[in-house]
Scaffold this active site. Structure first.
Site: not given
Length: 280
Positions: A2-3, A95, A114, A159
DNA sequence: ACGCCCGCCTGTAAGC
DNA sequence: TGCTTACAGGCGGGCG
């Protein structure tokens, strides 16, 4: 994994599902999920009896506002899912590490094979930024914090990092991970290893546009679900944006724009997918 | 300042 | 076929 688009999809669905609901009880089945708290018991005590008043997002974090102004922060990590259960009787997925039960019935469950994800309760934001202290390090939101291209250019110019490292740096811009970084860079026609300060004004404009359009389109399609770490929404449904991917997870396949073969390069233990013809 | 590595995890899939 | 290994990667921390 998921982003921003996946988290935003969940946020929008959560709004209709949990706002106004009162938390009757909390079950923590895996203490690692609440590792920021001294104990699961203390985590539970912060939530039980509270009513959820809002659902926000900061980068990849979900923010469930509570009626005492504290905030339940949900981070899905690599494999985290939130599941809406209509009844406590519905069988729990493997889980399932935490379960919120509402007084009006139904549950919100946190499932995370995870265990990179976590839940924690944060103090109300203090400094007027509206941001909880634990997330103060996050950079601007690519969709919420619209800025002029020349201001974006000024940020890039400061940057000297590769574009991909910069897009994935949560302190610079919040919410972009490995997958959407690759898709954004393809859409911008820029290589992952271009140094941020080297971009022309036209390239800066392309990058900014690609960032907003790629993420917006992915939200419209309810995010990406890939074979690994299947992303699922609140109701267990997969997203549809993976079908639109131009480069990510398309190694060896023809570029949809120029038919060149998409390549994968590895650096820092991470994969980057790109079209060497379309991205310069 | 920045690149790169590690550790944390488990399910899946490739390799022998 | 069955075991072992590599891989996926967000994030924090450490090292050079």
């Amino acid at each position: 994994m998921p982003e921003l688009p996946e988290v935003e999809t969940i946020r929008r669905d959560l709004q209709g599902e949990v706002v106004g609901r009162k938390i009757k009880s909390v079950e923590v089945r895996n203490g690692r999920t609440v590792r920021r708290h001294p104990s699961a018991k203390l985590f539970r005590a912060r939530l039980e009896g509270r009513t959820i008043t809002s659902v926000g997002r900061a980068g990849k974090y979900l923010l469930l506002g509570l009626d005492n102004d504290e905030v339940l922060v949900v981070h899905l990590g690599m494999s985290g899912q939130l599941q809406r259960a209509k009844s406590a009787k519905e069988p729990k997925a493997p889980h399932t590490h935490a379960v919120l039960t509402f007084t009006q019935g139904g549950q919100l469950r946190f499932v995370d094979p995870r265990t990179f994800g976590e839940l924690f309760v944060a103090e109300p934001p203090q400094d007027g930024s509206g941001r909880v202290a634990e997330l103060a390090h996050l950079g601007f939101d690519p969709l919420e914090d619209v800025m002029s291209w020349d201001r974006f250019w000024a940020l890039l110019a400061k940057r000297n990092v590769s574009l991909k490292a910069l897009l994935m740096d949560q302190e610079f811009v919040a919410g972009i991970g490995n997958m959407y970084a690759d898709e954004i860079l393809f859409a911008a026609g820029l290589r992952y290893d271009r140094v941020s300060s080297s971009l022309s004004s036209q390239e800066v404009r392309r990058l900014q546009r690609a960032m907003v359009e790629t993420l917006s389109e992915a939200i419209k399609r309810r995010g990406s679900s890939l074979a690994d770490a299947q992303y699922r929404d609140l109701f267990g449904e997969v997203g549809e944006y993976q079908g639109q991917h131009q480069v990510y997870d398309r190694e060896g396949k023809p570029c949809r724009r120029c038919r060149s073969i998409i390549v994968r390069v590895r650096s820092g233990g991470r994969s980057t997918f790109l079209c060497e013809h379309c991205q310069v």
